[in-house]
Design a protein around this motif. Sequence first.
Motif, PDB file in Angstrom:
ATOM      1  N   LEU A   7      20.488  -4.352   9.373  1.00 24.13           N
ATOM      2  CA  LEU A   7      21.021  -5.634   9.368  1.00 24.13           C
ATOM      3  C   LEU A   7      21.913  -5.643   7.934  1.00 24.13           C
ATOM      4  O   LEU A   7      21.716  -4.753   7.012  1.00 24.13           O
ATOM      5  CB  LEU A   7      20.237  -6.835   8.868  1.00 24.13           C
ATOM      6  CG  LEU A   7      19.178  -6.801  10.081  1.00 24.13           C
ATOM      7  CD1 LEU A   7      18.027  -8.123   9.723  1.00 24.13           C
ATOM      8  CD2 LEU A   7      19.963  -7.618  11.306  1.00 24.13           C
ATOM      9  N   ASP A   8      23.322  -6.231   8.090  1.00 22.00           N
ATOM     10  CA  ASP A   8      24.119  -6.228   6.865  1.00 22.00           C
ATOM     11  C   ASP A   8      23.277  -6.854   5.686  1.00 22.00           C
ATOM     12  O   ASP A   8      22.758  -7.975   5.859  1.00 22.00           O
ATOM     13  CB  ASP A   8      25.280  -6.920   7.249  1.00 22.00           C
ATOM     14  CG  ASP A   8      26.281  -6.443   8.286  1.00 22.00           C
ATOM     15  OD1 ASP A   8      25.985  -5.007   8.344  1.00 22.00           O
ATOM     16  OD2 ASP A   8      26.999  -7.038   8.727  1.00 22.00           O
ATOM     17  N   ARG A   9      23.568  -6.297   4.762  1.00 21.02           N
ATOM     18  CA  ARG A   9      23.283  -6.920   3.319  1.00 21.02           C
ATOM     19  C   ARG A   9      21.412  -7.194   3.446  1.00 21.02           C
ATOM     20  O   ARG A   9      21.080  -8.209   2.885  1.00 21.02           O
ATOM     21  CB  ARG A   9      23.875  -8.136   2.865  1.00 21.02           C
ATOM     22  CG  ARG A   9      25.260  -7.825   2.548  1.00 21.02           C
ATOM     23  CD  ARG A   9      26.169  -9.152   1.970  1.00 21.02           C
ATOM     24  NE  ARG A   9      25.923 -10.356   2.558  1.00 21.02           N
ATOM     25  CZ  ARG A   9      26.430 -11.303   2.550  1.00 21.02           C
ATOM     26  NH1 ARG A   9      27.256 -11.568   1.466  1.00 21.02           N
ATOM     27  NH2 ARG A   9      26.304 -12.617   3.233  1.00 21.02           N
ATOM     28  N   PHE A  10      20.803  -6.199   4.090  1.00 22.22           N
ATOM     29  CA  PHE A  10      19.544  -6.459   4.042  1.00 22.22           C
ATOM     30  C   PHE A  10      18.673  -5.018   3.510  1.00 22.22           C
ATOM     31  O   PHE A  10      19.003  -4.188   4.206  1.00 22.22           O
ATOM     32  CB  PHE A  10      19.159  -6.722   5.386  1.00 22.22           C
ATOM     33  CG  PHE A  10      17.696  -7.411   5.806  1.00 22.22           C
ATOM     34  CD1 PHE A  10      17.599  -8.574   5.631  1.00 22.22           C
ATOM     35  CD2 PHE A  10      16.526  -6.458   5.839  1.00 22.22           C
ATOM     36  CE1 PHE A  10      16.155  -9.178   5.943  1.00 22.22           C
ATOM     37  CE2 PHE A  10      15.458  -6.880   6.277  1.00 22.22           C
ATOM     38  CZ  PHE A  10      15.188  -8.294   6.168  1.00 22.22           C
ATOM     39  N   ALA A  11      17.573  -5.245   2.791  1.00 21.11           N
ATOM     40  CA  ALA A  11      16.839  -4.017   2.420  1.00 21.11           C
ATOM     41  C   ALA A  11      15.455  -4.146   2.523  1.00 21.11           C
ATOM     42  O   ALA A  11      14.992  -5.355   2.381  1.00 21.11           O
ATOM     43  CB  ALA A  11      17.264  -3.834   1.026  1.00 21.11           C
ATOM     44  N   ILE A  12      14.725  -3.217   2.954  1.00 22.67           N
ATOM     45  CA  ILE A  12      13.221  -3.042   3.045  1.00 22.67           C
ATOM     46  C   ILE A  12      12.680  -2.245   1.912  1.00 22.67           C
ATOM     47  O   ILE A  12      13.146  -1.313   1.631  1.00 22.67           O
ATOM     48  CB  ILE A  12      12.663  -2.789   4.435  1.00 22.67           C
ATOM     49  CG1 ILE A  12      13.286  -3.539   5.661  1.00 22.67           C
ATOM     50  CG2 ILE A  12      11.274  -2.545   4.390  1.00 22.67           C
ATOM     51  CD1 ILE A  12      13.152  -3.014   6.945  1.00 22.67           C
ATOM     52  N   ARG A  13      11.699  -2.986   1.151  1.00 24.60           N
ATOM     53  CA  ARG A  13      11.066  -2.109   0.247  1.00 24.60           C
ATOM     54  C   ARG A  13       9.573  -1.856   0.668  1.00 24.60           C
ATOM     55  O   ARG A  13       8.971  -2.784   0.994  1.00 24.60           O
ATOM     56  CB  ARG A  13      10.829  -2.756  -1.112  1.00 24.60           C
ATOM     57  CG  ARG A  13      12.230  -3.208  -1.731  1.00 24.60           C
ATOM     58  CD  ARG A  13      12.815  -1.821  -2.029  1.00 24.60           C
ATOM     59  NE  ARG A  13      14.385  -1.874  -2.581  1.00 24.60           N
ATOM     60  CZ  ARG A  13      15.178  -1.683  -1.802  1.00 24.60           C
ATOM     61  NH1 ARG A  13      15.216  -1.042  -0.562  1.00 24.60           N
ATOM     62  NH2 ARG A  13      16.593  -1.782  -2.353  1.00 24.60           N
ATOM     63  N   LEU A  14       9.196  -0.671   0.816  1.00 19.81           N
ATOM     64  CA  LEU A  14       7.896  -0.288   1.351  1.00 19.81           C
ATOM     65  C   LEU A  14       7.009   0.115   0.211  1.00 19.81           C
ATOM     66  O   LEU A  14       7.541   0.848  -0.701  1.00 19.81           O
ATOM     67  CB  LEU A  14       7.916   0.725   2.475  1.00 19.81           C
ATOM     68  CG  LEU A  14       8.634   0.497   3.530  1.00 19.81           C
ATOM     69  CD1 LEU A  14       8.744   1.620   4.472  1.00 19.81           C
ATOM     70  CD2 LEU A  14       8.060  -0.665   4.529  1.00 19.81           C
ATOM     71  N   GLY A  15       5.881  -0.339   0.152  1.00 21.90           N
ATOM     72  CA  GLY A  15       4.935   0.131  -0.906  1.00 21.90           C
ATOM     73  C   GLY A  15       3.706   1.220  -0.348  1.00 21.90           C
ATOM     74  O   GLY A  15       4.185   1.741   0.678  1.00 21.90           O
ATOM     75  N   ARG A  16       2.697   0.993  -0.569  1.00 23.18           N
ATOM     76  CA  ARG A  16       1.476   1.833  -0.387  1.00 23.18           C
ATOM     77  C   ARG A  16       0.307   1.104   0.051  1.00 23.18           C
ATOM     78  O   ARG A  16       0.113  -0.006  -0.713  1.00 23.18           O
ATOM     79  CB  ARG A  16       1.318   2.625  -1.707  1.00 23.18           C
ATOM     80  CG  ARG A  16       0.378   3.653  -1.264  1.00 23.18           C
ATOM     81  CD  ARG A  16       0.012   4.507  -2.597  1.00 23.18           C
ATOM     82  NE  ARG A  16      -1.005   5.548  -2.428  1.00 23.18           N
ATOM     83  CZ  ARG A  16      -1.009   6.818  -2.911  1.00 23.18           C
ATOM     84  NH1 ARG A  16      -0.161   6.877  -3.749  1.00 23.18           N
ATOM     85  NH2 ARG A  16      -1.791   7.586  -2.546  1.00 23.18           N
ATOM     86  N   LEU A  17      -0.312   1.398   1.172  1.00 19.83           N
ATOM     87  CA  LEU A  17      -1.401   0.720   1.435  1.00 19.83           C
ATOM     88  C   LEU A  17      -2.577   1.333   0.798  1.00 19.83           C
ATOM     89  O   LEU A  17      -2.983   2.451   0.860  1.00 19.83           O
ATOM     90  CB  LEU A  17      -1.783   0.587   2.950  1.00 19.83           C
ATOM     91  CG  LEU A  17      -2.403  -0.377   3.655  1.00 19.83           C
ATOM     92  CD1 LEU A  17      -1.977  -1.746   3.357  1.00 19.83           C
ATOM     93  CD2 LEU A  17      -2.424  -0.197   5.092  1.00 19.83           C
ATOM     94  N   THR A  18      -3.589   0.535  -0.028  1.00 17.27           N
ATOM     95  CA  THR A  18      -4.524   1.034  -0.695  1.00 17.27           C
ATOM     96  C   THR A  18      -6.055   0.368  -0.117  1.00 17.27           C
ATOM     97  O   THR A  18      -6.081  -0.908   0.105  1.00 17.27           O
ATOM     98  CB  THR A  18      -4.430   0.758  -2.022  1.00 17.27           C
ATOM     99  OG1 THR A  18      -3.385   1.297  -2.692  1.00 17.27           O
ATOM    100  CG2 THR A  18      -5.723   1.273  -2.871  1.00 17.27           C
ATOM    101  N   TYR A  19      -6.864   1.297   0.293  1.00 16.91           N
ATOM    102  CA  TYR A  19      -8.019   1.007   0.808  1.00 16.91           C
ATOM    103  C   TYR A  19      -9.193   0.279  -0.421  1.00 16.91           C
ATOM    104  O   TYR A  19      -9.056   0.894  -1.533  1.00 16.91           O
ATOM    105  CB  TYR A  19      -8.907   1.969   1.359  1.00 16.91           C
ATOM    106  CG  TYR A  19     -10.424   1.717   1.874  1.00 16.91           C
ATOM    107  CD1 TYR A  19     -10.793   1.097   2.850  1.00 16.91           C
ATOM    108  CD2 TYR A  19     -11.448   1.896   1.072  1.00 16.91           C
ATOM    109  CE1 TYR A  19     -11.704   0.697   3.547  1.00 16.91           C
ATOM    110  CE2 TYR A  19     -12.590   1.964   1.543  1.00 16.91           C
ATOM    111  CZ  TYR A  19     -12.709   1.171   2.601  1.00 16.91           C
ATOM    112  OH  TYR A  19     -14.162   1.022   3.054  1.00 16.91           O
ATOM    113  N   ARG A  20      -9.443  -0.912  -0.157  1.00 15.55           N
ATOM    114  CA  ARG A  20     -10.368  -1.783  -1.153  1.00 15.55           C
ATOM    115  C   ARG A  20     -11.595  -2.058  -0.916  1.00 15.55           C
ATOM    116  O   ARG A  20     -12.121  -2.775  -1.800  1.00 15.55           O
ATOM    117  CB  ARG A  20      -9.672  -3.077  -1.438  1.00 15.55           C
ATOM    118  CG  ARG A  20      -8.296  -2.989  -2.179  1.00 15.55           C
ATOM    119  CD  ARG A  20      -8.200  -2.394  -3.490  1.00 15.55           C
ATOM    120  NE  ARG A  20      -6.984  -2.353  -4.250  1.00 15.55           N
ATOM    121  CZ  ARG A  20      -6.654  -1.403  -5.123  1.00 15.55           C
ATOM    122  NH1 ARG A  20      -7.512  -0.748  -5.708  1.00 15.55           N
ATOM    123  NH2 ARG A  20      -5.584  -1.589  -5.621  1.00 15.55           N
TER     124      ARG A  20
END
Length: 116
Positions: A7-20
Amino acid sequence: MTALNRLDRFAIRLGRLTYRGKEATGTPIFEQKRVDLQLGLDIASFVANGRVELVVLVAGDSDLIPAVKKAQEEGVLVRLVHGPKTTYHQDLWDEVDERQEITPSEVSQLLLGSPK
């Protein structure tokens, strides 16, 4: 995710999934980490470089408040796009300049490509 990245002018920021740990029922508990900091850094960078006039947040975490305040100090408008009340922190909702609730009906229309 690939479609969103295109998508134009669209960004995704992925993190990290942590077991709690596990709930009393035995269901595992996971927590997403690092995304808020990535978003905050993006906002600060874009604002500092004068590259934006409007920041649209599709997130509900109050950890973003310092970035929201910095953007506002620089004259940038901040809009929160959110779901029902349980999907965002009230302090974030209070801090932003504009709020827009996105309903299931709007999401369906977007997915189907039909006009409002």
